[in-house]
Design an enzyme around this catalytic site. Sequence first.
Site, PDB file in Angstrom:
ATOM      1  N   CYS A 122      60.723  91.457  31.954  1.00  0.00           N
ATOM      2  CA  CYS A 122      60.240  90.254  32.644  1.00  0.00           C
ATOM      3  C   CYS A 122      60.939  89.026  32.046  1.00  0.00           C
ATOM      4  CB  CYS A 122      58.726  90.146  32.493  1.00  0.00           C
ATOM      5  SG  CYS A 122      58.080  88.709  33.344  1.00  0.00           S
ATOM      6  N   CYS A 180      90.077  85.544  67.017  1.00  0.00           N
ATOM      7  CA  CYS A 180      89.456  84.397  66.332  1.00  0.00           C
ATOM      8  C   CYS A 180      90.366  83.814  65.254  1.00  0.00           C
ATOM      9  CB  CYS A 180      88.115  84.797  65.724  1.00  0.00           C
ATOM     10  SG  CYS A 180      88.252  85.932  64.320  1.00  0.00           S
ATOM     11  N   CYS A 232     101.813  92.992  52.904  1.00  0.00           N
ATOM     12  CA  CYS A 232     100.387  93.325  52.683  1.00  0.00           C
ATOM     13  C   CYS A 232     100.214  94.079  51.362  1.00  0.00           C
ATOM     14  CB  CYS A 232      99.857  94.162  53.849  1.00  0.00           C
ATOM     15  SG  CYS A 232      98.122  94.611  53.664  1.00  0.00           S
ATOM     16  N   CYS A 267      91.265  90.492  54.772  1.00  0.00           N
ATOM     17  CA  CYS A 267      91.236  90.328  56.234  1.00  0.00           C
ATOM     18  C   CYS A 267      90.141  91.198  56.851  1.00  0.00           C
ATOM     19  CB  CYS A 267      92.596  90.645  56.848  1.00  0.00           C
ATOM     20  SG  CYS A 267      93.202  92.302  56.475  1.00  0.00           S
ATOM     21  N   CYS A 299      86.923  89.711  59.006  1.00  0.00           N
ATOM     22  CA  CYS A 299      86.910  90.018  60.451  1.00  0.00           C
ATOM     23  C   CYS A 299      85.480  90.185  60.957  1.00  0.00           C
ATOM     24  CB  CYS A 299      87.700  91.303  60.712  1.00  0.00           C
ATOM     25  SG  CYS A 299      87.712  91.749  62.461  1.00  0.00           S
TER      26      CYS A 299
END
Length: 433
Positions: free
Chosen positions: A141, A352, A387, A393, A397
């Site tokens: 705790c 997009c 890449c 990416c 996405c």
Amino acid sequence: MSTEYSNLAVDFCGIKSPNPFWLASAPPTDKAYNVIRAFEAGWGGVVWKTLGEDPPAVNVSSRYSAIYGKNREVIGFNNIELITDRSLDINLREITAVKEAWPDRAIVVSLMLPCEEHYWADILPKVEATGADGIELNFGCPHGMPERGMGAAVGQVPEYVGMVTAWCKKHSRLPVIVKLTPNITDIRHPARAAKSGGADAVSLINTINSITSIDLERMVALPTVGSASTHGGYCGTAVKPIALNMVAEIARDPETRGLPISGIGGINNWRDAAEFIALGAGCVQVCTAAMLHGFRIVEEMKDGLSRWMETQGYRTIEEFRGRAVPNTTDWKYLDMNFKTIAHISQADCIGCGKCHVACEDTSHQAVARLVDEATGKRTYEVIDSECVGCNLCEITCPVQGCITMVPQQTGKAYMNWTQDPRNPRAEQVPTAA
Ligand SMILES: Cc1cc2nc3c(=O)[nH]c(=O)nc-3n(C[C@H](O)[C@H](O)[C@H](O)COP(=O)(O)O)c2cc1C
């Protein structure tokens, strides 16, 4: 009555439970009323809300705050509650009655007391007399109790962890589960101390020190008690990655290998539970998800886990427990010759451009934006040679499955960093994970 599944039964450090889903020590396990309803809903066990000294703890108002996602789903949950605020006597009587009525379910009693042996010697026979299956030591705790020398104040000092565990083993025959705090640099140290003190198991994680947000008008953090606040303990979905890592650290540490682990932290569904089990947990505990969605979430958990195990051919939890541990290694043992690159499905792409912006602005300029001169339509393509396979990416996405990472045939054999000629300190040691 809830459905049981024969493939889900577990024996966790000698504690039998019809399924691996336990409710963690917290408000859902604070009283007989809750625990009985939880058992009716199908939970395999509970860790009763932490008991302490009498007179019991006194709580403040308010107590909780949260971090929300876009649709107001709770991503992280924060609380400043203490241990039980009900008397020891009432709790012990209720535990006795519930255990008697539900002998097939696991009841573990969470305890937190000052670091003096006589407190533990005094309470342990009383707990044992309830018929409970085990005890869990709340060394985690992070708020309120550490100021009084308990909870995380103990969990952060491995010597204390070992010492109190040994007292419990001395004064009780019940299995002792040591609940660890994540508010520590290296979780392996308190886990090792628990083991050397004789612990039968560890459970983790308790909550993480947190301030979720500030009320900028009133200039005070949430949750607010009058005009002030204090740090709380963070839990829920957001903490799962931290918990998984800590479970893995203990599961693959040669000094604690084989020590049973009860996995806790951000478990919402069967898949979360399966992940903890794959990293070595023998059972799991749930708090926030039950507080937010009610006890019936266990139905999906049991059904989903049981069905998934069937599809994989696992007949018992034990058959897949720990299977991901050998594949969790140090960075230096990863294959330097493995290569994966992104692929964008033109059929799924909505244009997009988020992948392009992310890669162009911050990473490797490996996503080309192509503009059709006639129509003005934009398309995006990965430049394979640029890449590095970082996944950014794919993560940005918004269309799931549109960008996939494709492993490449390099024709090169496995070579880790210790063997890599580019490593100025290459050890040239044989591979060992
Ligand atoms: C309101 C609240 C009260 C809690 N009280 C206790 C407690 O008394 N003892 C304890 O060991 N852990 C306590 N916890 C921590 C939980 O048992 C659990 O370790 C933590 O919430 C992480 O699991 P989760 O992400 O499923 O919530 C509490 C958590 C919450 C949210």
